[in-house]
Write a protein that holds these residues in place. Structure first.
Motif, PDB file in Angstrom:
ATOM      1  N   THR A  95       0.853  -1.216   0.013  1.00  0.00           N
ATOM      2  CA  THR A  95       0.021   0.101   0.116  1.00  0.00           C
ATOM      3  C   THR A  95       0.808   1.277  -0.101  1.00  0.00           C
ATOM      4  OG1 THR A  95      -1.548  -1.112   1.363  1.00  0.00           O
ATOM      5  CG2 THR A  95      -1.852   1.249   1.155  1.00  0.00           C
ATOM      6  N   HIS A  96       0.363   2.573  -0.632  1.00  0.00           N
ATOM      7  CA  HIS A  96       1.197   3.628  -0.629  1.00  0.00           C
ATOM      8  C   HIS A  96       0.025   4.664   0.034  1.00  0.00           C
ATOM      9  CE1 HIS A  96       3.467   1.152  -3.739  1.00  0.00           C
ATOM     10  NE2 HIS A  96       4.388   2.098  -3.517  1.00  0.00           N
ATOM     11  N   TYR A  97       0.821   5.405   0.885  1.00  0.00           N
ATOM     12  CA  TYR A  97      -0.191   6.444   1.663  1.00  0.00           C
ATOM     13  C   TYR A  97       0.577   7.827   1.268  1.00  0.00           C
ATOM     14  CZ  TYR A  97      -2.988   3.354   4.638  1.00  0.00           C
ATOM     15  OH  TYR A  97      -3.712   2.309   5.036  1.00  0.00           O
ATOM     16  N   SER A  98      -0.228   8.669   0.946  1.00  0.00           N
ATOM     17  CA  SER A  98       0.195  10.110   0.784  1.00  0.00           C
ATOM     18  C   SER A  98       0.181  10.714   2.131  1.00  0.00           C
ATOM     19  CB  SER A  98      -0.846  10.870  -0.240  1.00  0.00           C
ATOM     20  OG  SER A  98      -0.870  10.032  -1.445  1.00  0.00           O
ATOM     21  N   LEU A  99       1.028  11.678   2.332  1.00  0.00           N
ATOM     22  CA  LEU A  99       1.245  12.400   3.768  1.00  0.00           C
ATOM     23  C   LEU A  99       0.726  13.832   3.411  1.00  0.00           C
ATOM     24  CD1 LEU A  99       4.768  11.018   4.914  1.00  0.00           C
ATOM     25  CD2 LEU A  99       2.384  10.448   5.685  1.00  0.00           C
TER      26      LEU A  99
END
Length: 217
Positions: A95-99
């Motif tokens: 998974t990739h999370y945008s901060l």
């Protein structure tokens, strides 16, 4: 009145424009006076990880540009800064999370101007529980004329849990070494488990090892 205003606008327009630009620059200078900035590398924290999942890999740190009053920046400590990702809706897999600024906790009066990288990578696996044997590790030798007769461990089995890809390959866990050098009779010791695999935990922290010796034949 209209003629006066027109003459004001049309007389030396470039000089008036320059004056306006200088006034704007002066305002920015005054507004920014006493402000400072800093760049800090901050560890990422994770919360609300679903019970059925294990976080096995993730981006460890991010670089944060912080601005604020010079006094606040000077007194800023690393422990006052937090970057937290909420995983309550996470699913198994990569998974990739945008901060954003919402992920950053800062003292009042400071602002985040940049986060790098803006996107972090996570890998989540299914959590697995499994019962395995405990293997006591014995080192040393008893007193002269004696030999090791029997070793008992309580409990004989423990439950471990962790990422499924790791747990499925574990069939037993070893204890920390039990040194029987020079013992002359029954010996008992509580020892920890030597679990070396990352993200693997046991339901107990210690086991009891009983060692029995007898005369050598």
């Amino acid at each position: 009145m209209k003629n006066i205003f027109s003459r004001f606008i049309t007389t030396n327009p470039w000089l008036k424009l320059l004056s306006i630009l200088m006034a704007i620059a002066l305002w920015f200078f005054v507004a920014s006076k006493g402000r400072s900035g800093i760049i800090m590398d901050v560890l990422i924290g994770f919360k609300n990880i679903p019970q059925e999942l294990e976080l096995v890999d993730a981006t460890k740190t991010v670089s944060i540009n912080i601005e604020g009053h010079e006094r606040l920046i000077k007194n800023l400590r690393e422990k006052e800064i937090g970057v937290v990702i909420d995983l309550r809706n996470a699913r198994k897999g990569e998974t990739h999370y945008s901060l954003s600024q919402d992920n950053v906790n800062l003292p009042r009066g400071l602002v985040v101007t940049k986060i790098s990288p803006k996107t972090v990578r996570l890998m989540l696996e299914e959590r697995l529980r499994k019962e395995v044997l405990v293997r006591p590790v014995i080192v040393g030798s008893p007193a002269e004329g004696l030999m090791l007769r029997k070793v008992e461990v309580t409990p004989e089995k423990v439950e471990i849990e962790g990422p499924a890809s790791v747990i499925t390959k574990i069939y037993a866990v070893k204890t920390e070494p039990v040194d029987i050098t020079g013992i002359t009779g029954e010996f008992q010791q509580n020892v920890g488990l030597n679990i070396t695999k990352k993200n693997v935990r046991a339901d107990v922290s210690e086991v009891k090892v009983n060692v029995y010796v007898g005369r050598a034949k």
